[in-house]
Design an enzyme around this catalytic site. Structure first.
Site, mmCIF file in Angstrom:
data_model
loop_
_atom_site.group_PDB
_atom_site.id
_atom_site.type_symbol
_atom_site.label_atom_id
_atom_site.label_comp_id
_atom_site.label_asym_id
_atom_site.label_seq_id
_atom_site.Cartn_x
_atom_site.Cartn_y
_atom_site.Cartn_z
ATOM 1 N N GLY A 10 0.602 -1.012 0.165
ATOM 2 C CA GLY A 10 -0.164 0.567 0.063
ATOM 3 C C GLY A 10 0.984 1.218 0.617
ATOM 4 N N ASN A 11 0.338 2.777 -0.071
ATOM 5 C CA ASN A 11 1.188 3.867 0.223
ATOM 6 C C ASN A 11 2.082 3.677 0.842
ATOM 7 O OD1 ASN A 11 -0.681 5.377 -0.799
ATOM 8 N ND2 ASN A 11 -2.060 5.088 1.585
ATOM 9 N N ALA A 33 -2.617 -11.189 -3.359
ATOM 10 C CA ALA A 33 -3.736 -11.093 -4.678
ATOM 11 C C ALA A 33 -2.016 -10.790 -5.300
ATOM 12 C CB ALA A 33 -4.861 -10.754 -5.425
ATOM 13 N N ASP A 34 -2.211 -9.898 -6.606
ATOM 14 C CA ASP A 34 -1.386 -9.875 -7.791
ATOM 15 C C ASP A 34 -0.926 -8.529 -7.720
ATOM 16 O OD1 ASP A 34 -3.383 -8.920 -8.744
ATOM 17 O OD2 ASP A 34 -3.354 -9.190 -10.437
ATOM 18 N N THR A 137 4.083 4.423 15.561
ATOM 19 C CA THR A 137 3.563 4.665 14.222
ATOM 20 C C THR A 137 3.628 4.466 13.000
ATOM 21 O OG1 THR A 137 1.892 6.441 13.263
ATOM 22 C CG2 THR A 137 3.945 6.910 14.864
ATOM 23 N N CYS A 142 1.834 9.352 4.124
ATOM 24 C CA CYS A 142 2.285 9.337 2.265
ATOM 25 C C CYS A 142 0.787 9.060 2.026
ATOM 26 C CB CYS A 142 3.710 8.688 2.481
ATOM 27 S SG CYS A 142 3.088 7.506 3.006
ATOM 28 N N HIS A 208 -8.993 6.672 15.353
ATOM 29 C CA HIS A 208 -9.685 5.786 14.322
ATOM 30 C C HIS A 208 -11.599 5.225 14.551
ATOM 31 C CE1 HIS A 208 -5.880 5.736 12.202
ATOM 32 N NE2 HIS A 208 -6.436 6.842 12.329
ATOM 33 N N ARG A 320 -10.418 0.425 7.445
ATOM 34 C CA ARG A 320 -9.364 0.247 8.410
ATOM 35 C C ARG A 320 -9.499 0.794 9.382
ATOM 36 N NH1 ARG A 320 -5.262 3.737 8.349
ATOM 37 N NH2 ARG A 320 -4.110 4.212 5.914
#
Ligand code: NAI
Length: 400
Positions: A10-11, A33-34, A137, A142, A208, A320
């Site tokens: 991910g990011n 996955a791919d 953290t 980003c 969150h 998330r």
């Protein structure tokens, strides 16, 4: 030269891979996955990923030496960086375990809560021969601009807390120096005395689920014309929820100190202390938590996760902010509280609401015994079901 394995796609994983690949030998692994294949194609098309640093002219262009989905790549790496959401940590620990070599250090960014319980469960007898560094953290905020090709580093933390369990034969300082060498000057690693400090101090579990609950608990189910702001939209009632969760965590710390006054939890900050320590320069008005959050320029424009529906937007409760931060955050703290006999009224309220949104059952009849408890970081999921077991895991004095 350090040889680093970056886990995730991910990011965070792509940005870390780009930044580190300009200085070290980097292998990036995505088991999703791919994704590894797609990432490899995208980054090669772009002739390397470019990370721009917001507000500066600085940019880094680089690419990992290898992007793979083969976990045996860990054999040749001395540091493993987890930069994948904590819901997937177990998948990576399990895949890497058969191939990992003695002395390898796992740096988990962010560790969220109970990472040491999971690490010991999966690594078993190997755990002592490996290092674990649990970070509070991620060092960078980003976001991708163009997946696999360009990203923006919105900010780099000045300092970051980490708790270290060194491999046998090494010291905490050995591990910190190695990781600081990787990170460079910023952020400065601040050593926390134990992983419990990182677990209870996990700010994601407060912010969150707390902001999501505060915003949507009385929602009438109708789509909204615009995506509401996540941080800048925090009102006083929502700030009260965050302070309630934070207060419950302070009570858990007191419960642990009651067992052993020498158990050091001095690094567990209240949510207000965490905000002021992390964002003092970007907060315009720090007089209250609500004002600190709504005037923090680092959070400008960040919205609640929403899905398009019925001609407008509805909240995405599977993002998330709940699906990660409830099982690997709030459930841990609630589970520890239960073992200590500490009441957590706000956590209970938020947890009961959130588990329904996630279609899960963690808290049942006032105890962490719901059918989905095994999918959480609550100590109960690791067979730690009483105060004595908890003390033994934490290596703290048990009550007579
Ligand atoms: P992200 O949402 O971009 O991560 C997505 C990645 O997770 C995917 O690319 C894939 O590799 C993996 N993934 C998703 N679904 C999966 C599945 N079903 N099975 C296996 N893997 C799956 O998250 P991001 O932004 O990279 O953040 C990583 C961690 O860092 C999170 O815990 C986040 O809370 C934390 N963090 C991120 C910050 C940021 O600025 N990006 C700032 C502070 C913390």
């Amino acid at each position: 030269m350090a040889s680093v394995l970056v886990c995730g796609g991910g990011n965070a994983a792509q940005v870390v891979s780009c930044l580190f690949a300009s200085r070290y030998k980097v292998t990036s692994i995505s088991l999703y996955a791919d994704e590894a294949e797609r990432w490899d194609k995208a980054v090669k098309e772009a002739k390397g990923m470019t990370c721009n640093f917001q507000g500066t002219n600085k940019a880094v262009n680089s690419m990992p030496d290898l992007i793979t989905k083969d976990p045996s790549a860990v054999k040749n790496c001395d540091v493993v960086l987890f930069t994948v959401p904590s819901s997937f940590h177990e998948q990576y620990f399990r895949a890497l375990e058969p191939f990992v070599q003695k002395g390898t250090i796992f740096a988990v960014m962010p560790a969220r809560s109970g990472c040491d319980f999971l690490f010991k469960k999966v690594m078993g007898e190997k755990a002592d021969t490996l290092g674990l560094a649990a970070f509070e953290t991620l060092p960078w905020a980003c976001r991708f601009n163009d997946w696999g090709k360009t990203a923006t580093v919105l900010g780099t933390k000045e300092s970051i807390g980490a708790a270290v369990v060194p491999p046998v034969g090494k010291t905490k300082l050995d591990v910190i120096l190695k990781l600081q060498g990787l990170l460079g000057v910023e952020p400065k690693i601040i050593e926390c005395p134990n992983v419990m400090s990182i677990s209870l101090g996990n700010p994601g579990q407060v912010i969150h689920p707390g902001v999501t609950f505060g915003k949507w608990q009385n929602w009438d189910g109708k789509p909204l014309a615009q995506k509401p702001l996540f941080y800048h939209g925090v009102d006083t009632q929502t700030a009260d929820v965050l302070e309630g969760i934070s207060g419950d965590i302070t009570a858990i710390c007191k419960g642990l100190k009651g067992l052993d006054p020498n158990f050091d939890l001095s690094e567990v900050k209240t949510i207000m202390e965490w905000y002021m320590a992390s964002y003092s320069t970007s907060i315009a008005d720090g007089s209250t938590l609500q004002k600190a959050m709504s005037t923090n320029s680092a959070y400008e424009g960040l919205c609640h996760p929403m899905k398009e529906s019925g001609g407008g937007y509805v909240p995405d409760f599977h993002f998330r902010y709940l699906s990660e931060d409830v099982p690997t955050g709030l459930c841990f703290s609630r589970g520890v509280a239960e073992l200590l006999g500490v009441k957590t009224p706000t956590i209970d309220k938020v947890l009961l609401w959130a588990q329904e949104k996630l279609s899960k059952e963690f808290l049942k009849d006032g105890k962490m015994q719901g059918k989905d408890i095994k999918d959480t970081r609550a100590p109960q999921a690791f067979g730690v079901t009483n105060k004595k077991d908890l003390c033994s895991f934490l290596r703290i004095k048990s009550e007579p």
